[in-house]
Write an enzyme that holds these catalytic residues in place. Structure first.
Site, short mmCIF file in Angstrom:
data_model
loop_
_atom_site.label_atom_id
_atom_site.label_comp_id
_atom_site.label_asym_id
_atom_site.label_seq_id
_atom_site.Cartn_x
_atom_site.Cartn_y
_atom_site.Cartn_z
N CYS A 61 1.49 -1.83 6.18
CA CYS A 61 1.43 -0.58 6.95
C CYS A 61 0.05 0.02 6.80
O CYS A 61 -0.43 0.22 5.68
CB CYS A 61 2.48 0.40 6.41
SG CYS A 61 2.48 1.98 7.26
N VAL A 62 -0.58 0.27 7.94
CA VAL A 62 -1.91 0.89 7.97
C VAL A 62 -1.78 2.23 8.68
O VAL A 62 -1.36 2.27 9.84
CB VAL A 62 -2.92 -0.01 8.71
CG1 VAL A 62 -4.33 0.55 8.58
CG2 VAL A 62 -2.88 -1.44 8.15
N ILE A 63 -2.09 3.31 7.96
CA ILE A 63 -1.98 4.65 8.53
C ILE A 63 -3.38 5.25 8.65
O ILE A 63 -4.15 5.24 7.69
CB ILE A 63 -1.10 5.55 7.65
CG1 ILE A 63 0.30 4.95 7.50
CG2 ILE A 63 -1.02 6.96 8.24
CD1 ILE A 63 1.22 5.76 6.60
N THR B 19 -11.49 8.47 8.37
CA THR B 19 -12.69 7.69 8.74
C THR B 19 -12.32 6.50 9.63
O THR B 19 -11.16 6.29 9.96
CB THR B 19 -13.37 7.14 7.46
OG1 THR B 19 -12.56 6.07 6.93
CG2 THR B 19 -13.54 8.23 6.42
N HIS C 142 -12.23 3.56 8.77
CA HIS C 142 -11.74 2.42 8.01
C HIS C 142 -10.43 1.87 8.59
O HIS C 142 -10.15 0.68 8.52
CB HIS C 142 -11.54 2.80 6.54
CG HIS C 142 -11.42 1.60 5.64
ND1 HIS C 142 -10.45 1.49 4.69
CD2 HIS C 142 -12.15 0.47 5.56
CE1 HIS C 142 -10.58 0.33 4.07
NE2 HIS C 142 -11.60 -0.31 4.56
N GLU D 104 -5.93 -7.97 2.54
CA GLU D 104 -5.77 -9.13 1.66
C GLU D 104 -4.73 -10.13 2.18
O GLU D 104 -4.63 -11.26 1.69
CB GLU D 104 -5.35 -8.69 0.25
CG GLU D 104 -6.50 -8.15 -0.58
CD GLU D 104 -6.89 -6.75 -0.13
OE1 GLU D 104 -6.00 -5.89 -0.02
OE2 GLU D 104 -8.09 -6.55 0.15
N ALA E 258 -3.39 -4.52 3.44
CA ALA E 258 -3.31 -5.38 4.63
C ALA E 258 -4.51 -6.32 4.75
O ALA E 258 -4.35 -7.45 5.23
CB ALA E 258 -3.21 -4.51 5.88
N ARG F 137 9.56 2.90 12.17
CA ARG F 137 9.35 1.49 12.52
C ARG F 137 9.74 0.53 11.39
O ARG F 137 10.15 -0.59 11.61
CB ARG F 137 7.91 1.26 12.96
CG ARG F 137 7.64 1.80 14.34
CD ARG F 137 6.20 2.24 14.57
NE ARG F 137 6.08 2.80 15.93
CZ ARG F 137 6.47 4.03 16.24
NH1 ARG F 137 7.00 4.85 15.32
NH2 ARG F 137 6.36 4.48 17.49
N TYR G 117 0.83 -1.20 0.00
CA TYR G 117 0.00 0.00 0.00
C TYR G 117 0.87 1.26 0.00
O TYR G 117 0.53 2.27 -0.60
CB TYR G 117 -0.93 -0.02 1.23
CG TYR G 117 -2.15 0.83 1.10
CD1 TYR G 117 -2.17 2.11 1.64
CD2 TYR G 117 -3.28 0.37 0.44
CE1 TYR G 117 -3.30 2.91 1.53
CE2 TYR G 117 -4.41 1.16 0.33
CZ TYR G 117 -4.42 2.42 0.87
OH TYR G 117 -5.54 3.21 0.76
N1 LIG Z 1 -5.85 2.34 4.13
C1 LIG Z 1 -4.99 1.26 4.02
C2 LIG Z 1 -5.36 0.10 3.36
N2 LIG Z 1 -6.60 0.00 2.81
C3 LIG Z 1 -6.90 -0.99 1.78
C4 LIG Z 1 -7.29 -2.34 2.38
O1 LIG Z 1 -6.19 -3.01 2.97
C5 LIG Z 1 -7.83 -3.24 1.26
O2 LIG Z 1 -6.82 -3.43 0.28
C6 LIG Z 1 -9.06 -2.64 0.61
O3 LIG Z 1 -10.04 -2.35 1.61
C7 LIG Z 1 -9.66 -3.60 -0.43
O4 LIG Z 1 -10.02 -4.81 0.19
N3 LIG Z 1 -4.51 -0.94 3.28
C8 LIG Z 1 -3.25 -0.87 3.84
O5 LIG Z 1 -2.47 -1.84 3.75
N4 LIG Z 1 -2.87 0.25 4.49
C9 LIG Z 1 -3.69 1.33 4.60
O6 LIG Z 1 -3.31 2.36 5.21
C1 LIG Z 2 -6.44 2.85 6.98
C2 LIG Z 2 -7.29 3.35 5.89
O1 LIG Z 2 -8.12 2.64 5.34
C3 LIG Z 2 -7.17 4.78 5.58
O2 LIG Z 2 -5.92 5.03 4.94
C4 LIG Z 2 -8.27 5.23 4.65
O3 LIG Z 2 -8.29 6.63 4.74
P1 LIG Z 2 -9.69 7.35 5.07
O4 LIG Z 2 -10.13 6.85 6.43
O5 LIG Z 2 -9.36 8.84 5.09
O6 LIG Z 2 -10.64 6.94 3.96
#
Ligand SMILES: Nc1c(NC[C@H](O)[C@H](O)[C@H](O)CO)[nH]c(=O)[nH]c1=O
Ligand SMILES: CC(=O)[C@@H](O)COP(=O)(O)O
Length: 169
Positions: free
Chosen positions: A88-90, A94, A96, A61, A59, A135, A28
């Site tokens: 990495c999830v930032i 929202t 999400h 998937e 992440a 990290r 990502y």
């Molecule tokens: N926002 C982030 C995502 N979002 C995408 C999801 O992981 C997934 O690919 C999508 O919802 C389709 O199923 N993924 C990350 O790895 N990091 C993020 O910050």
């Molecule tokens: C972790 C996420 O899914 C995030 O990057 C998506 O961003 P947003 O919450 O502004 O749609």
């Protein structure tokens, strides 16, 4: 106090030489993924194990990819001994973030425990890119290596237990 078996105490993975390790990375954020993968790869090579790298979009998937690939490898007679998840999830605007971070972690834990699969979770869950870089960087916290070493340590424990089941002298 109950002491863990010797293998579990070892800081360096033992008896994991030649292990097949599945590494599933979510690209990502490419720069972050590069650092995590470099650290994990170095750790796997240092343990004289074999890493197989597969890339997915995000992440969310990763768990399904590990489940599918571990099952297919076992069916093909080339099983994986351990797995490493890198990503990495930032946090964004929202909720999400909570879904992506929480559900990927939950699914990986279920895969590891229910499948008796040594699995290192190297999916960063952070607030900012700066936190992620600190990290991910091999030269800093090197969390990719940490995830690989964690998986290999559990594999060492699994192999030690299989060789001398707990309770046997
Ligand atoms: N926002 C982030 C995502 N979002 C995408 C999801 O992981 C997934 O690919 C999508 O919802 C389709 O199923 N993924 C990350 O790895 N990091 C993020 O910050
Ligand atoms: C972790 C996420 O899914 C995030 O990057 C998506 O961003 P947003 O919450 O502004 O749609």
């Amino acid at each position: 106090m109950v002491s863990p078996p010797p293998a579990a105490r070892s800081a360096a993975p033992v008896n994991v030489k030649g292990a097949r390790v599945l590494v599933v990375e979510a690209r990502y954020y490419d720069d972050i993924a590069d650092e995590l993968l470099a650290g994990a790869t170095e750790a796997i090579e240092a343990a004289e194990a074999e890493g197989v790298v597969v890339t997915v979009p995000g992440a969310l998937e990763i768990p399904a990819a590990i489940a599918i690939l571990v099952e297919e490898a076992a069916r093909a007679g080339q099983p994986y001994d351990a797995a490493v998840a890198l990503g990495c999830v930032i946090r964004g605007e929202t909720g999400h973030y909570d879904i992506v971070a929480g559900e990927s972690a939950r699914a990986l834990m279920d895969l590891s425990v229910l499948g008796r699969l040594p699995l290192g979770n190297g999916i960063l869950t952070v607030e900012t890119m700066e936190q992620a870089l600190a990290r991910a960087r091999v030269s800093e916290m090197n969390k990719g290596a940490g995830a690989a070493e964690a998986a290999l340590s559990v594999l060492a424990l699994k192999r030690a237990a299989a060789a001398a089941p707990v309770g046997e002298d």
